[in-house]
Write a protein that holds these residues in place. Structure first.
Motif, mmCIF file in Angstrom:
data_model
loop_
_atom_site.group_PDB
_atom_site.id
_atom_site.type_symbol
_atom_site.label_atom_id
_atom_site.label_comp_id
_atom_site.label_asym_id
_atom_site.label_seq_id
_atom_site.Cartn_x
_atom_site.Cartn_y
_atom_site.Cartn_z
ATOM 1 N N VAL A 145 25.071 -16.150 -1.222
ATOM 2 C CA VAL A 145 24.153 -15.149 -1.796
ATOM 3 C C VAL A 145 22.861 -15.034 -1.005
ATOM 4 O O VAL A 145 21.962 -14.292 -1.394
ATOM 5 N N HIS A 146 22.781 -15.728 0.131
ATOM 6 C CA HIS A 146 21.493 -15.744 0.856
ATOM 7 C C HIS A 146 21.715 -15.756 2.364
ATOM 8 O O HIS A 146 21.807 -16.821 2.986
ATOM 9 N N VAL A 147 21.822 -14.559 2.950
ATOM 10 C CA VAL A 147 21.871 -14.446 4.417
ATOM 11 C C VAL A 147 20.930 -13.334 4.872
ATOM 12 O O VAL A 147 20.613 -12.411 4.115
ATOM 13 N N HIS A 148 20.498 -13.449 6.124
ATOM 14 C CA HIS A 148 19.659 -12.423 6.754
ATOM 15 C C HIS A 148 20.395 -11.941 8.001
ATOM 16 O O HIS A 148 20.465 -12.667 8.993
ATOM 17 N N PHE A 149 20.947 -10.743 7.936
ATOM 18 C CA PHE A 149 21.651 -10.194 9.102
ATOM 19 C C PHE A 149 20.770 -9.258 9.926
ATOM 20 O O PHE A 149 21.142 -8.846 11.011
ATOM 21 N N PHE A 160 16.649 -8.536 -7.098
ATOM 22 C CA PHE A 160 15.479 -8.302 -6.235
ATOM 23 C C PHE A 160 14.972 -9.630 -5.691
ATOM 24 O O PHE A 160 15.070 -10.663 -6.344
ATOM 25 N N LYS A 161 14.412 -9.531 -4.480
ATOM 26 C CA LYS A 161 13.861 -10.730 -3.834
ATOM 27 C C LYS A 161 12.378 -10.532 -3.596
ATOM 28 O O LYS A 161 11.967 -9.453 -3.144
ATOM 29 N N ALA A 162 11.608 -11.559 -3.880
ATOM 30 C CA ALA A 162 10.177 -11.503 -3.586
ATOM 31 C C ALA A 162 9.728 -12.829 -2.983
ATOM 32 O O ALA A 162 10.373 -13.857 -3.165
ATOM 33 N N VAL A 207 15.403 -19.473 -4.683
ATOM 34 C CA VAL A 207 16.162 -19.672 -3.445
ATOM 35 C C VAL A 207 15.691 -20.951 -2.735
ATOM 36 O O VAL A 207 14.585 -21.434 -2.967
ATOM 37 N N HIS A 208 16.545 -21.473 -1.921
ATOM 38 C CA HIS A 208 16.314 -22.641 -1.040
ATOM 39 C C HIS A 208 15.335 -23.690 -1.572
ATOM 40 O O HIS A 208 14.350 -24.024 -0.934
ATOM 41 N N ILE A 209 15.633 -24.210 -2.761
ATOM 42 C CA ILE A 209 14.794 -25.286 -3.311
ATOM 43 C C ILE A 209 15.021 -26.556 -2.489
ATOM 44 O O ILE A 209 16.153 -26.945 -2.194
ATOM 45 N N SER A 213 23.444 -20.577 2.640
ATOM 46 C CA SER A 213 23.093 -20.942 4.022
ATOM 47 C C SER A 213 21.655 -20.582 4.365
ATOM 48 O O SER A 213 21.046 -21.220 5.209
ATOM 49 N N ASP A 214 21.091 -19.529 3.724
ATOM 50 C CA ASP A 214 19.835 -18.941 4.218
ATOM 51 C C ASP A 214 19.933 -18.764 5.730
ATOM 52 O O ASP A 214 19.016 -19.132 6.471
ATOM 53 N N HIS A 215 21.059 -18.216 6.167
ATOM 54 C CA HIS A 215 21.259 -17.964 7.605
ATOM 55 C C HIS A 215 20.153 -17.020 8.072
ATOM 56 O O HIS A 215 20.071 -15.881 7.642
HETATM 57 ZN ZN LIG Z 1 15.966 -16.492 3.425
#
Ligand SMILES: [Zn+2]
Length: 431
Positions: free
Chosen positions: A59-63, A146-148, A238-240, A311-313
């Motif tokens: 649920v967490h990638v940056h393409f 939504f992401k903030a 995210v990413h705790i 992953s927070d890729h």
């Molecule tokens: Zn991220």
């Protein structure tokens, strides 16, 4: 009914049981799971000795496409995920440019993903101080949530929210019945500490880590939870990175708040000693923590206090990590690791003696249930035929088998006890 595909004799990981059986697929959907399925004129794949897990959902990638396709892009990014057993991802609203903060930017990303993605996807919309009026239309067009950022995003076109706009945004997201994903680090604390370090020319990885202490994560988590209490907004952290934050979020859920958390594979597998070998490729925010903190985080995962793993890729072009031109604070912070989330969970499970059903829960079922992905997340009749086929044969990460666009990662040289041998997305072999 004539099936399209039968996977035979795999060790199939269903939500509450593991058994050797056959799976039949028709039109991309699982139609039968049985000890033996025999049929003529059907494609048969023998999976004896291999595990069949539900395709992972990251649920967490940056393409970063459109706008920063040289950092990764949808084509290389989704092939990389497929190689890691991932069959669905949620792309973050940054560092694509324009960021996904209104309908035109969402539609542009949708069009590109339809052309290029080899697996399934959803999109996060962004919450920034000046786009509250766009949230309803984004929700109608199907964003997953939504992401903030409470702290500086590090990406200029995507502003962090101040407290006022966070509250207004949360009230609106509650009205829209969506989930807000938050990067929780106190901007006041991290900016203050970073400015002090830079003024004193203290620019080592250790200084960077000290500028983003656990206290900054905890402060932001506590603040966001109190905002959730007064707005009723559902939250996903995210990413705790710290055991303290995990415990606080867990307690908040105990009092009835609608809140979940993810941690990333790199916080489970690595600690701040990784800077010695990997330098700037180990830079992320929040930073890698000392070994004792890493161990506590893994223990909380074993206890069941972490909802799922991502992953927070977040890769970038090599010049943004070039320490001959940049200092450690200036270099891009982000780990390239989208290929390794499922492998990481399998490794942790093996070391900590967790059942493989727990791996499926943390990589597939958990995210599917949290975000209402009703057709994915488990191997069961009627669900999408999304599978990660795994065998217990060691896999060493090399530049040759790294599928991300740039072959620079903290995972370089890492050995996992398992390998991904194939990935199917709605019955189609994508790796
Ligand atoms: Zn991220």
């Amino acid at each position: 009914m004539v099936y399209d595909l039968v996977l035979k004799k795999g060790t199939v990981v269903e939500p509450h049981q593991v058994s050797i059986c056959d799976i039949a697929v028709k039109d991309g959907v699982i139609v039968e799971i049985a000890p033996s399925i025999d049929m003529e004129d059907v494609q048969v794949v023998d999976l004896e000795g291999k595990f069949v897990l539900p395709g992972a959902i990251d649920v967490h990638v940056h393409f970063n496409e459109p706008g920063n396709v040289e950092w990764e892009g949808i084509e290389t990014g989704t092939k990389m995920l497929a190689a890691g057993g991932v069959t669905m991802y949620f792309d973050m609203p940054l560092n694509s440019d324009p960021p996904t903060i209104n309908v035109p930017s969402l539609q542009l990303k949708e069009k590109l993903s339809k052309e290029k993605s080899v697996v399934d996807y959803k999109f996060w919309g962004g919450l920034v101080p000046d786009n509250i009026g766009e949230l309803e239309a984004l929700a109608e067009k199907g964003v997953i949530g939504f992401k903030a950022f409470i702290s500086n995003s590090g990406f200029e076109p995507f502003s962090s929210v101040d407290n006022q706009s966070l509250l207004i945004g949360m009230k609106e997201i509650r009205r829209l019945d969506k989930i807000l994903a938050l990067h929780a680090e106190s901007d006041e604390m991290t900016s203050f500490l970073q400015a002090e370090k830079i003024a004193d020319r203290k620019l080592t990885p250790k200084d960077y880590c000290e500028s983003r202490p656990i206290a900054a994560e905890v402060e932001a988590v506590v603040r966001a939870l109190s905002y959730a209490e007064i707005t009723g907004c559902a939250l996903h952290f995210v990413h705790i990175s710290s055991p303290e934050a995990v415990q606080i979020i867990h307690e908040a859920r105990g009092r009835g708040l609608d809140v979940t958390l993810e941690t990333c594979a790199h916080y489970l597998l690595f600690n701040d000693e990784a800077f010695e070998e990997h330098g700037v490729f180990a830079k992320c925010a929040p930073p890698l923590r000392p070994p004792s903190v890493q161990n506590e985080l893994v223990a909380l995962l074993v206890e069941g206090k972490i909802d799922f793993i991502t992953s927070d890729h977040s890769p970038c072009s090599p010049h943004l990590k070039d320490l001959s031109k940049l200092n450690f604070f200036e270099a891009w912070g982000g780990i390239s690791g989208g290929q390794y989330t499922l492998l990481a969970m399998l490794k942790v499970a093996k070391e900590k003696d967790l059942p493989i059903t727990k791996v499926a829960e943390l990589t597939a079922l958990g995210p599917a249930e949290r975000f209402g992905i009703t057709q994915k997340g488990r191997i069961a009749n009627g669900y999408d035929a999304d599978f990660a086929v795994v065998e217990e044969v060691p896999f060493v990460v090399t530049k040759g088998n790294m599928m991300a666009k740039h072959k620079q990662s903290i995972y370089a040289g890492y050995e996992f006890p398992h390998s991904i041998v194939a990935t199917y997305c709605r019955g189609k072999k994508v790796f």
